[in-house]
Design an enzyme around this catalytic site. Sequence first.
Site, PDB file in Angstrom:
ATOM      1  N   HIS A 127      97.385  22.544 113.927  1.00 35.16           N
ATOM      2  CA  HIS A 127      96.346  23.572 113.859  1.00 35.16           C
ATOM      3  C   HIS A 127      96.821  24.833 114.552  1.00 35.16           C
ATOM      4  O   HIS A 127      97.525  24.786 115.549  1.00 35.16           O
ATOM      5  CB  HIS A 127      95.029  23.094 114.475  1.00 35.16           C
ATOM      6  CG  HIS A 127      95.172  22.468 115.829  1.00 35.16           C
ATOM      7  ND1 HIS A 127      95.649  21.187 115.996  1.00 35.16           N
ATOM      8  CD2 HIS A 127      94.923  22.949 117.068  1.00 35.16           C
ATOM      9  CE1 HIS A 127      95.681  20.896 117.290  1.00 35.16           C
ATOM     10  NE2 HIS A 127      95.261  21.956 117.965  1.00 35.16           N
ATOM     11  N   HIS A 129      95.464  28.045 116.543  1.00 35.72           N
ATOM     12  CA  HIS A 129      94.317  28.644 117.239  1.00 35.72           C
ATOM     13  C   HIS A 129      94.368  30.151 116.975  1.00 35.72           C
ATOM     14  O   HIS A 129      95.395  30.798 117.223  1.00 35.72           O
ATOM     15  CB  HIS A 129      94.420  28.468 118.754  1.00 35.72           C
ATOM     16  CG  HIS A 129      94.324  27.053 119.246  1.00 35.72           C
ATOM     17  ND1 HIS A 129      93.187  26.526 119.797  1.00 35.72           N
ATOM     18  CD2 HIS A 129      95.249  26.067 119.296  1.00 35.72           C
ATOM     19  CE1 HIS A 129      93.409  25.280 120.173  1.00 35.72           C
ATOM     20  NE2 HIS A 129      94.656  24.967 119.887  1.00 35.72           N
TER      21      HIS A 129
END
Length: 141
Positions: A127, A129
Amino acid sequence: MAGGAVQQSPPGEEVAAQAASLFKDSGSPTIFDKIIAKEIPSKIVYEDDKVLAFRDINPQAPTHILIIPKHRDGLTQLSKAEERHKEILGELLYASTVVAKKEKLDDGYRIVINDGPQGCQSVYHLHIHLVGGRQMKWPPG
Ligand code: 5GP
């Protein structure tokens, strides 16, 4: 404490990252699979056939969004990237810029990818951010 040494416990995010790393190579599903399947709610801000972006449950800035591949395909963490992942890595980075524009982060923002226990990664589904809406500091913690 004997000898005057002060023993400090690591902060919560480091403890969580150490604990999560025990399962990093297990291939087991993560909380993000439930978010992708919409089995648990999330605040989705962008979605296409390959990428999902949703607000972080524990925001570190006024805007804090996670951008993830819908199909993990072995990308538990960035350091597991292989040749075949080049396209999705580009999709994720490009989606980050689309989301940043949608969120009107016109004065700038920060992109972070935590990798492994020392990088403080706590969810083993790659992922990005996207954090913004306030002045960032450098160096990061
Ligand atoms: P990491 O520490 O692995 O770089 O980042 C994982 C992020 O996922 C953290 O910032 C954490 O707040 C976020 N997160 C963990 N569980 C959930 C959840 O159930 N929903 C949402 N929206 N974010 C989550």
